[in-house]
Write a protein that holds these residues in place. Structure first.
Motif, mmCIF file in Angstrom:
data_model
loop_
_atom_site.group_PDB
_atom_site.id
_atom_site.type_symbol
_atom_site.label_atom_id
_atom_site.label_comp_id
_atom_site.label_asym_id
_atom_site.label_seq_id
_atom_site.Cartn_x
_atom_site.Cartn_y
_atom_site.Cartn_z
ATOM 1 N N LYS A 84 0.619 -1.244 -0.103
ATOM 2 C CA LYS A 84 0.199 0.368 -0.067
ATOM 3 C C LYS A 84 0.713 1.808 0.255
ATOM 4 N N ASN A 85 0.521 2.596 -1.088
ATOM 5 C CA ASN A 85 1.283 3.772 -0.840
ATOM 6 C C ASN A 85 0.925 4.311 0.501
ATOM 7 N N THR A 86 2.227 4.539 1.204
ATOM 8 C CA THR A 86 1.938 5.467 2.298
ATOM 9 C C THR A 86 2.664 6.557 1.933
ATOM 10 N N GLU A 87 2.134 7.307 1.087
ATOM 11 C CA GLU A 87 3.260 8.320 0.919
ATOM 12 C C GLU A 87 2.017 9.115 1.234
ATOM 13 N N ASP A 88 2.318 10.612 2.534
ATOM 14 C CA ASP A 88 1.503 11.857 2.277
ATOM 15 C C ASP A 88 1.266 12.233 1.496
ATOM 16 N N THR A 89 -0.073 12.554 1.071
ATOM 17 C CA THR A 89 -0.595 13.023 -0.159
ATOM 18 C C THR A 89 -1.175 15.346 0.447
ATOM 19 N N ARG A 90 -0.934 15.083 1.634
ATOM 20 C CA ARG A 90 -1.237 16.398 2.062
ATOM 21 C C ARG A 90 -0.931 17.762 1.529
ATOM 22 N N THR A 91 -1.176 18.346 1.530
ATOM 23 C CA THR A 91 -0.121 19.945 1.223
ATOM 24 C C THR A 91 0.207 19.807 2.698
ATOM 25 N N PRO A 92 1.146 21.826 1.753
ATOM 26 C CA PRO A 92 1.148 21.661 3.155
ATOM 27 C C PRO A 92 0.336 22.921 4.012
ATOM 28 N N GLU A 93 -0.858 22.983 3.275
ATOM 29 C CA GLU A 93 -1.725 24.394 4.207
ATOM 30 C C GLU A 93 -2.790 23.126 4.461
ATOM 31 N N GLU A 94 -2.388 21.900 4.515
ATOM 32 C CA GLU A 94 -3.600 20.875 4.899
ATOM 33 C C GLU A 94 -2.622 20.396 6.348
ATOM 34 N N LEU A 95 -1.932 20.100 6.318
ATOM 35 C CA LEU A 95 -0.956 20.347 7.606
ATOM 36 C C LEU A 95 -0.702 21.268 9.118
ATOM 37 N N LEU A 96 -0.958 22.820 7.867
ATOM 38 C CA LEU A 96 -0.674 23.650 8.879
ATOM 39 C C LEU A 96 -1.928 23.801 9.789
ATOM 40 N N ASP A 97 -3.266 23.476 8.914
ATOM 41 C CA ASP A 97 -4.601 23.066 9.455
ATOM 42 C C ASP A 97 -4.786 22.140 10.808
ATOM 43 N N LEU A 98 -3.873 20.996 10.400
ATOM 44 C CA LEU A 98 -4.683 20.406 11.050
ATOM 45 C C LEU A 98 -3.129 20.440 12.366
ATOM 46 N N ILE A 99 -2.020 21.064 12.268
ATOM 47 C CA ILE A 99 -1.935 21.140 13.776
ATOM 48 C C ILE A 99 -2.325 22.363 14.419
ATOM 49 N N GLU A 100 -2.918 22.980 13.787
ATOM 50 C CA GLU A 100 -3.718 24.548 14.797
ATOM 51 C C GLU A 100 -4.660 23.459 15.669
ATOM 52 N N GLU A 101 -5.934 22.784 14.675
ATOM 53 C CA GLU A 101 -6.572 22.701 15.058
ATOM 54 C C GLU A 101 -6.084 21.482 16.777
ATOM 55 N N LYS A 102 -5.258 20.522 16.547
ATOM 56 C CA LYS A 102 -4.608 19.893 17.444
ATOM 57 C C LYS A 102 -3.760 21.137 18.404
ATOM 58 N N GLY A 103 -3.325 22.217 18.205
ATOM 59 C CA GLY A 103 -3.167 22.417 19.285
ATOM 60 C C GLY A 103 -4.501 23.110 20.186
ATOM 61 N N ARG A 104 -5.396 23.725 19.315
ATOM 62 C CA ARG A 104 -6.605 23.528 19.897
ATOM 63 C C ARG A 104 -7.381 23.044 20.942
ATOM 64 N N GLU A 105 -7.018 21.340 20.232
ATOM 65 C CA GLU A 105 -7.351 20.155 21.243
ATOM 66 C C GLU A 105 -6.729 20.521 22.564
ATOM 67 N N ILE A 106 -5.002 20.531 22.373
ATOM 68 C CA ILE A 106 -4.794 20.567 23.245
ATOM 69 C C ILE A 106 -5.243 21.179 24.448
ATOM 70 N N THR A 107 -5.262 22.478 23.874
ATOM 71 C CA THR A 107 -5.224 24.496 24.549
ATOM 72 C C THR A 107 -6.435 23.637 25.524
ATOM 73 N N GLU A 108 -7.557 23.468 25.159
ATOM 74 C CA GLU A 108 -8.167 22.880 25.680
ATOM 75 C C GLU A 108 -9.092 21.713 26.429
ATOM 76 N N ALA A 109 -8.113 20.824 26.555
ATOM 77 C CA ALA A 109 -7.890 19.693 27.399
ATOM 78 C C ALA A 109 -7.242 20.490 28.860
ATOM 79 N N ILE A 110 -5.771 21.036 28.274
ATOM 80 C CA ILE A 110 -4.859 21.539 29.479
ATOM 81 C C ILE A 110 -6.174 22.753 30.831
ATOM 82 N N ALA A 111 -6.791 23.274 29.582
ATOM 83 C CA ALA A 111 -7.915 24.767 30.646
ATOM 84 C C ALA A 111 -8.620 23.791 31.116
ATOM 85 N N ILE A 112 -9.613 22.204 31.280
ATOM 86 C CA ILE A 112 -9.914 21.667 32.013
ATOM 87 C C ILE A 112 -9.258 20.770 32.896
ATOM 88 N N LEU A 113 -8.070 20.678 33.069
ATOM 89 C CA LEU A 113 -7.458 19.739 33.799
ATOM 90 C C LEU A 113 -6.425 20.892 34.050
#
Length: 95
Positions: A60-89
């Motif tokens: 199976k092809n394991t090459e990541d085909t996401r664009t740099p913009e998609e990767l940055l969006d994903l990083i921002e989304e995960k950053g928000r999730e982490i911030t929310e989790a830290i706030a809850i803790l």
């Protein structure tokens, strides 16, 4: 499973054992040929155009085909999730 060319029947109760390889081990040090040996030259293989590349056609092809913009969006989304989790803790809990 039956190894027909060797006349050996392999089953759960009759596993393949080292004694089945006696003749092979006798011939191995001298690289001698036996009645079951076959030799092919490199020229013969190349003349028949055999494809000997070590490539798995079912891999199976394991090459990541996401664009740099998609990767940055994903990083921002995960950053928000982490911030929310830290706030809850950090919220004080009452025991």
């Amino acid at each position: 499973m039956v190894l027909r060319s060797f006349g050996v029947k392999v089953t759960k109760k009759q596993p393949l054992t080292l004694d089945k390889f006696e003749k092979f081990f006798d011939l191995l040090p001298t690289c001698a040929a036996s009645d079951r040996s076959w030799t092919v030259t490199r020229d013969e293989i190349e003349a028949k155009n055999f494809d000997l590349k070590a490539v798995n056609p079912n891999a199976k092809n394991t090459e990541d085909t996401r664009t740099p913009e998609e990767l940055l969006d994903l990083i921002e989304e995960k950053g928000r999730e982490i911030t929310e989790a830290i706030a809850i803790l950090r919220k004080p809990t009452r025991v």
